[in-house]
Motif scaffolding. Structure first.
Motif, PDB file in Angstrom:
ATOM      1  N   GLU A   1     -17.988 -17.542   0.911  1.00 43.07           N
ATOM      2  CA  GLU A   1     -16.898 -17.853  -0.023  1.00 43.07           C
ATOM      3  C   GLU A   1     -17.345 -17.778  -1.479  1.00 43.07           C
ATOM      4  O   GLU A   1     -16.522 -17.788  -2.383  1.00 43.07           O
ATOM      5  N   VAL A   2     -18.666 -17.713  -1.711  1.00 46.90           N
ATOM      6  CA  VAL A   2     -19.204 -17.694  -3.072  1.00 46.90           C
ATOM      7  C   VAL A   2     -19.467 -16.241  -3.476  1.00 46.90           C
ATOM      8  O   VAL A   2     -20.287 -15.551  -2.866  1.00 46.90           O
ATOM      9  N   GLU A   3     -18.778 -15.799  -4.517  1.00 45.12           N
ATOM     10  CA  GLU A   3     -18.867 -14.394  -4.929  1.00 45.12           C
ATOM     11  C   GLU A   3     -20.292 -13.977  -5.294  1.00 45.12           C
ATOM     12  O   GLU A   3     -20.724 -12.877  -4.966  1.00 45.12           O
ATOM     13  N   THR A   4     -21.035 -14.850  -5.968  1.00 48.39           N
ATOM     14  CA  THR A   4     -22.407 -14.494  -6.349  1.00 48.39           C
ATOM     15  C   THR A   4     -23.308 -14.338  -5.128  1.00 48.39           C
ATOM     16  O   THR A   4     -24.203 -13.495  -5.122  1.00 48.39           O
TER      17      THR A   4
END
Length: 84
Positions: free
Chosen positions: A44-47
């Motif tokens: 869920e974390v773009e990075t």
């Protein structure tokens, strides 16, 4: 052109970052970033997603050099035929 403008911008930014990650000048920095990251990645974390994409593409790119010679030579001939 069905993508929202913000989605298109984020996608383009990710694609450019992944392509640039194949440059060997980025190798050690990318390796350090990967090593420093905790072993668990959050999808869920773009990075997190971007780091994994960059590392996977870079590994695939440099992995060609360790293929058996006959495989690497065959692929090299095909690339030269395509672009020349």
């Amino acid at each position: 052109d069905g993508l929202h403008i913000d989605t298109r911008r984020r996608l383009r930014k990710a694609i450019v970052a992944c392509i640039l990650s194949t440059d060997m000048i980025q190798h050690f920095g990318l390796c350090q970033e990967f090593k420093k990251h905790p072993p668990v990645y959050d999808p869920e974390v773009e990075t997190d997603r971007l780091l994994l994409l960059k590392v996977l593409l870079h590994a695939a790119d440099i992995g060609n050099a360790v293929r058996p010679f006959h495989v690497n030579n065959c692929m090299s001939v095909r690339v030269h035929q395509e672009f020349h």
